[in-house]
Design a protein around this motif. Structure first.
Motif, PDB file in Angstrom:
ATOM      1  N   SER A   1       0.834  -1.208   0.000  1.00  0.00           N
ATOM      2  CA  SER A   1       0.000   0.000   0.000  1.00  0.00           C
ATOM      3  C   SER A   1       0.866   1.255   0.000  1.00  0.00           C
ATOM      4  CB  SER A   1      -0.911   0.037   1.235  1.00  0.00           C
ATOM      5  OG  SER A   1      -1.779  -1.044   1.248  1.00  0.00           O
ATOM      6  N   TYR A   2       1.879   1.251   0.834  1.00  0.00           N
ATOM      7  CA  TYR A   2       2.783   2.401   0.907  1.00  0.00           C
ATOM      8  C   TYR A   2       3.507   2.607  -0.429  1.00  0.00           C
ATOM      9  CZ  TYR A   2       6.342   5.623   2.557  1.00  0.00           C
ATOM     10  OH  TYR A   2       7.146   6.711   2.708  1.00  0.00           O
ATOM     11  N   TYR A   3       3.966   1.513  -1.005  1.00  0.00           N
ATOM     12  CA  TYR A   3       4.643   1.562  -2.301  1.00  0.00           C
ATOM     13  C   TYR A   3       3.731   2.177  -3.367  1.00  0.00           C
ATOM     14  CZ  TYR A   3       6.295  -0.188  -6.810  1.00  0.00           C
ATOM     15  OH  TYR A   3       6.673  -0.285  -8.117  1.00  0.00           O
ATOM     16  N   VAL A   4       2.489   1.716  -3.420  1.00  0.00           N
ATOM     17  CA  VAL A   4       1.539   2.236  -4.414  1.00  0.00           C
ATOM     18  C   VAL A   4       1.286   3.722  -4.175  1.00  0.00           C
ATOM     19  CG1 VAL A   4      -0.852   2.107  -5.255  1.00  0.00           C
ATOM     20  CG2 VAL A   4       0.442   0.004  -4.875  1.00  0.00           C
ATOM     21  N   GLU A   5       1.093   4.118  -2.925  1.00  0.00           N
ATOM     22  CA  GLU A   5       0.849   5.531  -2.628  1.00  0.00           C
ATOM     23  C   GLU A   5       2.014   6.410  -3.066  1.00  0.00           C
ATOM     24  OE1 GLU A   5      -1.201   6.715   1.055  1.00  0.00           O
ATOM     25  OE2 GLU A   5      -1.340   4.555   1.458  1.00  0.00           O
ATOM     26  N   ILE A   6       3.224   5.965  -2.805  1.00  0.00           N
ATOM     27  CA  ILE A   6       4.405   6.740  -3.196  1.00  0.00           C
ATOM     28  C   ILE A   6       4.504   6.817  -4.718  1.00  0.00           C
ATOM     29  CG2 ILE A   6       6.944   6.800  -3.153  1.00  0.00           C
ATOM     30  CD1 ILE A   6       5.497   7.599  -0.509  1.00  0.00           C
TER      31      ILE A   6
ATOM     32  N   LEU B   1     -13.812   2.621   7.979  1.00  0.00           N
ATOM     33  CA  LEU B   1     -13.089   2.566   6.712  1.00  0.00           C
ATOM     34  C   LEU B   1     -13.881   1.825   5.634  1.00  0.00           C
ATOM     35  CD1 LEU B   1      -9.484   1.919   8.050  1.00  0.00           C
ATOM     36  CD2 LEU B   1     -10.385   4.047   7.107  1.00  0.00           C
ATOM     37  N   ALA B   2     -14.578   0.771   6.025  1.00  0.00           N
ATOM     38  CA  ALA B   2     -15.401   0.029   5.061  1.00  0.00           C
ATOM     39  C   ALA B   2     -16.561   0.900   4.568  1.00  0.00           C
ATOM     40  CB  ALA B   2     -15.923  -1.257   5.693  1.00  0.00           C
ATOM     41  N   TYR B   3     -17.161   1.685   5.459  1.00  0.00           N
ATOM     42  CA  TYR B   3     -18.220   2.611   5.078  1.00  0.00           C
ATOM     43  C   TYR B   3     -17.686   3.616   4.054  1.00  0.00           C
ATOM     44  CZ  TYR B   3     -21.390   6.562   5.267  1.00  0.00           C
ATOM     45  OH  TYR B   3     -22.225   7.596   4.913  1.00  0.00           O
ATOM     46  N   LEU B   4     -16.525   4.225   4.369  1.00  0.00           N
ATOM     47  CA  LEU B   4     -15.925   5.190   3.441  1.00  0.00           C
ATOM     48  C   LEU B   4     -15.644   4.543   2.090  1.00  0.00           C
ATOM     49  CD1 LEU B   4     -13.323   6.990   5.737  1.00  0.00           C
ATOM     50  CD2 LEU B   4     -15.490   7.915   4.906  1.00  0.00           C
ATOM     51  N   LEU B   5     -15.108   3.350   2.136  1.00  0.00           N
ATOM     52  CA  LEU B   5     -14.733   2.637   0.918  1.00  0.00           C
ATOM     53  C   LEU B   5     -15.949   2.406   0.023  1.00  0.00           C
ATOM     54  CD1 LEU B   5     -12.399   1.137  -0.533  1.00  0.00           C
ATOM     55  CD2 LEU B   5     -13.085  -0.897   0.720  1.00  0.00           C
ATOM     56  N   TYR B   6     -16.985   1.837   0.596  1.00  0.00           N
ATOM     57  CA  TYR B   6     -18.118   1.413  -0.212  1.00  0.00           C
ATOM     58  C   TYR B   6     -19.112   2.532  -0.504  1.00  0.00           C
ATOM     59  CZ  TYR B   6     -21.733  -1.577  -2.123  1.00  0.00           C
ATOM     60  OH  TYR B   6     -22.653  -2.140  -2.956  1.00  0.00           O
ATOM     61  N   PHE B   7     -19.461   3.317   0.513  1.00  0.00           N
ATOM     62  CA  PHE B   7     -20.523   4.304   0.341  1.00  0.00           C
ATOM     63  C   PHE B   7     -20.029   5.696  -0.064  1.00  0.00           C
ATOM     64  CE2 PHE B   7     -22.454   1.155   3.186  1.00  0.00           C
ATOM     65  CZ  PHE B   7     -23.557   0.817   2.402  1.00  0.00           C
ATOM     66  N   VAL B   8     -18.883   6.107   0.445  1.00  0.00           N
ATOM     67  CA  VAL B   8     -18.381   7.445   0.111  1.00  0.00           C
ATOM     68  C   VAL B   8     -17.564   7.402  -1.180  1.00  0.00           C
ATOM     69  CG1 VAL B   8     -16.956   9.385   0.886  1.00  0.00           C
ATOM     70  CG2 VAL B   8     -18.427   8.195   2.525  1.00  0.00           C
ATOM     71  N   LEU B   9     -16.563   6.538  -1.222  1.00  0.00           N
ATOM     72  CA  LEU B   9     -15.705   6.445  -2.409  1.00  0.00           C
ATOM     73  C   LEU B   9     -16.323   5.569  -3.503  1.00  0.00           C
ATOM     74  CD1 LEU B   9     -12.277   6.039  -0.583  1.00  0.00           C
ATOM     75  CD2 LEU B   9     -13.241   8.122  -1.589  1.00  0.00           C
ATOM     76  N   GLN B  10     -17.321   4.773  -3.135  1.00  0.00           N
ATOM     77  CA  GLN B  10     -18.002   3.855  -4.050  1.00  0.00           C
ATOM     78  C   GLN B  10     -16.995   3.008  -4.824  1.00  0.00           C
ATOM     79  OE1 GLN B  10     -20.672   6.382  -6.275  1.00  0.00           O
ATOM     80  NE2 GLN B  10     -22.137   6.404  -4.587  1.00  0.00           N
ATOM     81  N   ASP B  11     -16.163   2.340  -4.037  1.00  0.00           N
ATOM     82  CA  ASP B  11     -15.075   1.552  -4.600  1.00  0.00           C
ATOM     83  C   ASP B  11     -14.919   0.279  -3.777  1.00  0.00           C
ATOM     84  OD1 ASP B  11     -12.784   1.809  -6.613  1.00  0.00           O
ATOM     85  OD2 ASP B  11     -11.707   1.254  -4.785  1.00  0.00           O
ATOM     86  N   VAL B  12     -14.270  -0.697  -4.354  1.00  0.00           N
ATOM     87  CA  VAL B  12     -13.875  -1.897  -3.632  1.00  0.00           C
ATOM     88  C   VAL B  12     -12.370  -2.043  -3.816  1.00  0.00           C
ATOM     89  CG1 VAL B  12     -14.103  -4.398  -3.417  1.00  0.00           C
ATOM     90  CG2 VAL B  12     -16.107  -3.011  -3.977  1.00  0.00           C
ATOM     91  N   CYS B  13     -11.643  -1.815  -2.738  1.00  0.00           N
ATOM     92  CA  CYS B  13     -10.185  -1.912  -2.754  1.00  0.00           C
ATOM     93  C   CYS B  13      -9.807  -3.302  -2.246  1.00  0.00           C
ATOM     94  CB  CYS B  13      -9.596  -0.813  -1.864  1.00  0.00           C
ATOM     95  SG  CYS B  13      -7.854  -0.986  -1.515  1.00  0.00           S
ATOM     96  N   VAL B  14      -9.256  -4.116  -3.125  1.00  0.00           N
ATOM     97  CA  VAL B  14      -8.904  -5.490  -2.775  1.00  0.00           C
ATOM     98  C   VAL B  14      -7.900  -5.516  -1.619  1.00  0.00           C
ATOM     99  CG1 VAL B  14      -7.886  -7.626  -3.645  1.00  0.00           C
ATOM    100  CG2 VAL B  14      -9.387  -6.291  -5.110  1.00  0.00           C
ATOM    101  N   VAL B  15      -6.933  -4.622  -1.648  1.00  0.00           N
ATOM    102  CA  VAL B  15      -5.929  -4.553  -0.585  1.00  0.00           C
ATOM    103  C   VAL B  15      -6.602  -4.199   0.742  1.00  0.00           C
ATOM    104  CG1 VAL B  15      -3.883  -3.308   0.224  1.00  0.00           C
ATOM    105  CG2 VAL B  15      -4.049  -4.002  -2.162  1.00  0.00           C
ATOM    106  N   CYS B  16      -7.472  -3.198   0.717  1.00  0.00           N
ATOM    107  CA  CYS B  16      -8.155  -2.757   1.939  1.00  0.00           C
ATOM    108  C   CYS B  16      -9.025  -3.869   2.537  1.00  0.00           C
ATOM    109  CB  CYS B  16      -9.028  -1.535   1.654  1.00  0.00           C
ATOM    110  SG  CYS B  16      -8.148  -0.149   0.922  1.00  0.00           S
ATOM    111  N   VAL B  17      -9.815  -4.496   1.706  1.00  0.00           N
ATOM    112  CA  VAL B  17     -10.708  -5.560   2.180  1.00  0.00           C
ATOM    113  C   VAL B  17      -9.893  -6.721   2.732  1.00  0.00           C
ATOM    114  CG1 VAL B  17     -12.444  -7.254   1.458  1.00  0.00           C
ATOM    115  CG2 VAL B  17     -12.616  -4.873   0.685  1.00  0.00           C
ATOM    116  N   THR B  18      -8.785  -7.040   2.095  1.00  0.00           N
ATOM    117  CA  THR B  18      -7.923  -8.117   2.594  1.00  0.00           C
ATOM    118  C   THR B  18      -7.352  -7.747   3.965  1.00  0.00           C
ATOM    119  OG1 THR B  18      -7.390  -8.709   0.311  1.00  0.00           O
ATOM    120  CG2 THR B  18      -5.991  -9.632   2.029  1.00  0.00           C
ATOM    121  N   ILE B  19      -6.984  -6.497   4.151  1.00  0.00           N
ATOM    122  CA  ILE B  19      -6.493  -6.052   5.457  1.00  0.00           C
ATOM    123  C   ILE B  19      -7.597  -6.162   6.507  1.00  0.00           C
ATOM    124  CG2 ILE B  19      -5.751  -4.001   6.758  1.00  0.00           C
ATOM    125  CD1 ILE B  19      -3.931  -3.329   4.378  1.00  0.00           C
ATOM    126  N   TYR B  20      -8.829  -5.832   6.146  1.00  0.00           N
ATOM    127  CA  TYR B  20      -9.947  -5.985   7.092  1.00  0.00           C
ATOM    128  C   TYR B  20     -10.080  -7.445   7.523  1.00  0.00           C
ATOM    129  CZ  TYR B  20     -11.459  -1.539   4.911  1.00  0.00           C
ATOM    130  OH  TYR B  20     -11.529  -0.271   4.394  1.00  0.00           O
TER     131      TYR B  20
END
Length: 169
Positions: free
Chosen positions: A28-33, A118-137
């Motif tokens: 995640s850090y690598y991708v952000e950079i 974070l899941a609320y922000l991901l799905y309802f605010v950003l309307q996205d599914v982040c595979v990395v984020c969900v795996t971390i959850y």
């Protein structure tokens, strides 16, 4: 199977989950950079427009969990919280101490507290599914479960004996 063997297995599971969480945090850090440096960078976790970790990592919630202002020392990529967390828990995973196991349980419980937000922000605010984020959850939830099971196994026989037993008729 003896309790010692079960504790060893749980410790191995916990360390493995932490290694996975650490790997995901580093990625995640690598991708952000890379996203900050290169405008045309495409991450492996960008599957389509609704399944894109890049979209999430570019969002205002990707640093300081969206809580902290830009001038705060906590305004860093969220993955920078995960890296030391997973290192610490992995280091403590094999400890036979009940006190340390309770600390690990408390830490994993706290790490799960942000998941609904974070899941609320991901799905309802950003309307996205982040595979990395969900795996971390999922890693965090499983770490909590394994930590709980380990504490229960490490609980002293005296404490277990104090619990009232049901009488058989």
């Amino acid at each position: 199977m003896s309790d010692i063997h079960k504790i060893s297995i749980l410790s191995t599971y916990l360390a493995t989950l932490c290694a996975l969480g650490l790997g995901l945090s580093i990625y995640s850090y690598y991708v952000e950079i890379r996203l900050e440096i290169e405008d045309d960078f495409t991450a492996m976790c960008d599957i389509n427009e609704h399944m894109s970790c890049s979209k999430v990592f570019k969002s205002p919630y990707a640093k300081g969990f969206g809580f902290f202002p830009e001038d705060s020392i906590f305004y860093v990529p969220n993955s920078m919280f995960g890296i030391p967390f997973y290192c610490l828990i992995m280091f403590l995973a094999f400890s036979p101490s009940l006190t340390i196991a309770k600390f690990v349980l408390t830490s994993t419980l706290l790490s799960n507290c942000l998941t609904p937000y974070l899941a609320y922000l991901l799905y309802f605010v950003l309307q996205d599914v982040c595979v990395v984020c969900v795996t971390i959850y999922i890693v965090n939830a499983l770490s909590l479960f394994v930590s709980y099971k380990k504490v229960m196994l490490l609980t002293s026989p005296a404490e277990k004996a104090e619990k009232p037993k049901k009488k058989r008729n």
